[in-house]
Design a protein around this motif. Structure first.
Motif, PDB file in Angstrom:
ATOM      1  N   LEU A   1       0.160   0.190  -4.520  1.00  0.00           N
ATOM      2  CA  LEU A   1      -1.243   0.503  -4.799  1.00  0.00           C
ATOM      3  C   LEU A   1      -1.621   1.867  -4.235  1.00  0.00           C
ATOM      4  O   LEU A   1      -1.047   2.322  -3.240  1.00  0.00           O
ATOM      5  CB  LEU A   1      -2.144  -0.574  -4.192  1.00  0.00           C
ATOM      6  CG  LEU A   1      -1.864  -2.008  -4.675  1.00  0.00           C
ATOM      7  CD1 LEU A   1      -2.771  -2.982  -3.953  1.00  0.00           C
ATOM      8  CD2 LEU A   1      -2.054  -2.097  -6.182  1.00  0.00           C
TER       9      LEU A   1
ATOM     10  N   HIS B   1       5.282   5.051  -3.051  1.00  0.00           N
ATOM     11  CA  HIS B   1       4.156   5.649  -3.767  1.00  0.00           C
ATOM     12  C   HIS B   1       3.981   4.924  -5.096  1.00  0.00           C
ATOM     13  O   HIS B   1       4.922   4.258  -5.572  1.00  0.00           O
ATOM     14  CB  HIS B   1       4.389   7.139  -3.974  1.00  0.00           C
ATOM     15  CG  HIS B   1       4.351   7.928  -2.704  1.00  0.00           C
ATOM     16  ND1 HIS B   1       3.165   8.235  -2.061  1.00  0.00           N
ATOM     17  CD2 HIS B   1       5.330   8.443  -1.939  1.00  0.00           C
ATOM     18  CE1 HIS B   1       3.428   8.917  -0.971  1.00  0.00           C
ATOM     19  NE2 HIS B   1       4.736   9.057  -0.860  1.00  0.00           N
ATOM     20  N   PRO B   2       2.826   5.053  -5.718  1.00  0.00           N
ATOM     21  CA  PRO B   2       2.599   4.345  -6.986  1.00  0.00           C
ATOM     22  C   PRO B   2       3.680   4.587  -8.036  1.00  0.00           C
ATOM     23  O   PRO B   2       4.003   3.680  -8.808  1.00  0.00           O
ATOM     24  CB  PRO B   2       1.229   4.882  -7.430  1.00  0.00           C
ATOM     25  CG  PRO B   2       0.522   5.167  -6.150  1.00  0.00           C
ATOM     26  CD  PRO B   2       1.595   5.694  -5.221  1.00  0.00           C
ATOM     27  N   GLU B   3       4.268   5.771  -8.050  1.00  0.00           N
ATOM     28  CA  GLU B   3       5.317   6.042  -9.049  1.00  0.00           C
ATOM     29  C   GLU B   3       6.610   5.276  -8.786  1.00  0.00           C
ATOM     30  O   GLU B   3       7.502   5.245  -9.643  1.00  0.00           O
ATOM     31  CB  GLU B   3       5.610   7.546  -9.125  1.00  0.00           C
ATOM     32  CG  GLU B   3       6.041   8.179  -7.824  1.00  0.00           C
ATOM     33  CD  GLU B   3       4.884   8.801  -7.071  1.00  0.00           C
ATOM     34  OE1 GLU B   3       3.733   8.313  -7.204  1.00  0.00           O
ATOM     35  OE2 GLU B   3       5.133   9.786  -6.344  1.00  0.00           O
TER      36      GLU B   3
ATOM     37  N   THR C   1       4.942  -3.376  -6.879  1.00  0.00           N
ATOM     38  CA  THR C   1       3.710  -2.685  -7.247  1.00  0.00           C
ATOM     39  C   THR C   1       3.175  -1.985  -6.014  1.00  0.00           C
ATOM     40  O   THR C   1       2.931  -2.620  -4.985  1.00  0.00           O
ATOM     41  CB  THR C   1       2.650  -3.666  -7.786  1.00  0.00           C
ATOM     42  OG1 THR C   1       3.186  -4.359  -8.927  1.00  0.00           O
ATOM     43  CG2 THR C   1       1.396  -2.916  -8.202  1.00  0.00           C
TER      44      THR C   1
ATOM     45  N   LYS D   1       0.837  -1.197   0.000  1.00  0.00           N
ATOM     46  CA  LYS D   1       0.000   0.000   0.000  1.00  0.00           C
ATOM     47  C   LYS D   1       0.870   1.244   0.000  1.00  0.00           C
ATOM     48  O   LYS D   1       1.990   1.244   0.529  1.00  0.00           O
ATOM     49  CB  LYS D   1      -0.918   0.008   1.224  1.00  0.00           C
ATOM     50  CG  LYS D   1      -1.960  -1.104   1.224  1.00  0.00           C
ATOM     51  CD  LYS D   1      -2.845  -0.981   2.454  1.00  0.00           C
ATOM     52  CE  LYS D   1      -3.927  -2.061   2.456  1.00  0.00           C
ATOM     53  NZ  LYS D   1      -4.800  -1.955   3.659  1.00  0.00           N
ATOM     54  N   SER D   2       0.352   2.291  -0.560  1.00  0.00           N
ATOM     55  CA  SER D   2       1.055   3.558  -0.598  1.00  0.00           C
ATOM     56  C   SER D   2       1.367   4.018   0.826  1.00  0.00           C
ATOM     57  O   SER D   2       0.518   3.922   1.718  1.00  0.00           O
ATOM     58  CB  SER D   2       0.199   4.606  -1.316  1.00  0.00           C
ATOM     59  OG  SER D   2       0.882   5.821  -1.433  1.00  0.00           O
TER      60      SER D   2
ATOM     61  N   SER E   1       6.508   2.102  -8.363  1.00  0.00           N
ATOM     62  CA  SER E   1       6.264   0.784  -8.957  1.00  0.00           C
ATOM     63  C   SER E   1       7.227   0.583 -10.125  1.00  0.00           C
ATOM     64  O   SER E   1       7.269   1.392 -11.051  1.00  0.00           O
ATOM     65  CB  SER E   1       4.814   0.676  -9.439  1.00  0.00           C
ATOM     66  OG  SER E   1       3.914   0.803  -8.360  1.00  0.00           O
TER      67      SER E   1
END
Lengths: 111, 113
Positions: B113, B85-87, B111, B14-15, B89
Motif C-alpha cells: 500500500l 513499494h507499490p510496484e 499487495t 505498508k510501503s 505488488s
C-alpha cells in the motif's frame, strides 16, 4: 533469447466442444516442453510434460503434441467441460533448466 | 506427486516495510528452488534460482539487495522483499525441482500500500 507465444490469448467455447491451444517457441534447442493449468489466483498444476525426443503425450482428455523443428506445440482438449475453465500456460526448458513461459490462453467453457 | 507449499498465501503491507515469503517442499528434498513473479495478465518471469547452501543466482534486472533469497535447507527457501513499494505488488510463485521436473507452489499475493 527464447520467446514463447501462445495463441489465442483467450478462448470461449460451449461445453462438449473439442479445442486446440497453440504454443510456439523461437529456439528449437529445448530439453522439454510442459503445459500447465492455472486457476485464478492460484499456482500452477502440471498437465503434460513432453521430452524433446517425444512427439506427444496424453492424459485423459488431454493430448499435447510437440514439433521441435518447427517450434510448435498444441494442447488438444476433448469434450470440454466447465471445470476446464482456467488459464493454460506453455513453458519450455532449455539446457540451463530454466523454464520460459508464454502468457497463457484463458479458456472459458460455457455450460 | 510432489507437493510445494508457500506461506503466506497473501500479504498486505505498508510501503517501506519488508515481507518474507516461505517456500517448502513437503515430501521431497530440493537442492534447487526457483522464484517467479507474475504481474496481472502476464507470464511468469523467473526472478532467481536458489541453490541450497550457496548464493542465489538472479536474473538480469532483478535487484539482489532488494529480493533476498535464502535456501538454508533442502526443503526450505525464503524470499524477502525489502523496503517494499507499490510496484512490487505482484503474485510470487516458487517451484522446487526434482530430478525430472519442477513442481510449483500455490503462490503468494503481495499487495504493497
Amino acid at each position: 533469447k527464447q520467446e514463447v507465444t501462445q495463441i489465442p490469448a483467450a478462448l470461449s467455447v460451449p461445453e462438449g466442444e473439442n479445442l486446440v491451444l497453440n504454443c510456439s517457441f523461437t529456439d528449437s534447442a529445448i530439453y522439454n516442453l510442459q503445459w500447465f493449468r492455472q486457476d485464478p489466483g492460484k499456482g500452477l498444476t502440471s498437465l503434460l510434460l513432453i521430452q524433446s525426443s517425444q512427439r506427444e503425450q496424453t492424459s485423459g482428455r488431454l493430448n499435447a503434441s510437440l514439433d521441435k523443428s518447427s517450434g510448435r506445440s498444441t494442447l488438444y482438449i476433448a469434450a470440454s467441460q466447465p471445470g476446464d475453465s482456467a488459464t493454460y500456460l506453455c513453458a519450455v526448458q532449455g539446457g540451463s533448466e530454466k523454464l520460459v513461459f508464454g502468457k497463457g490462453t484463458k479458456l472459458t467453457v460455457n455450460p | 506427486g510432489a507437493v510445494v507449499s508457500q506461506h503466506p498465501s497473501w500479504v498486505i503491507c505498508k510501503s517501506g516495510t519488508s515481507v518474507k515469503i516461505e517456500c517448502r517442499s513437503l515430501d521431497f528434498q530440493a537442492t534447487t528452488m526457483f522464484w517467479y513473479r507474475q504481474f496481472p495478465k502476464q507470464s511468469l518471469m523467473l526472478m532467481a534460482t536458489s541453490n541450497e547452501g550457496s548464493k542465489a543466482t538472479y536474473e538480469q534486472g532483478v535487484e539482489k539487495d532488494k529480493f533476498l533469497i535464502n535456501h538454508a535447507s533442502l526443503t526450505l527457501s525464503t524470499l524477502t522483499v525489502t523496503s517494499a513499494h507499490p510496484e512490487d505488488s505482484s503474485f510470487y510463485i516458487c517451484s522446487a525441482r526434482t530430478a525430472t521436473q519442477q513442481f510449483f507452489g500455490p503462490g503468494t499475493r503481495l499487495t504493497v500500500l
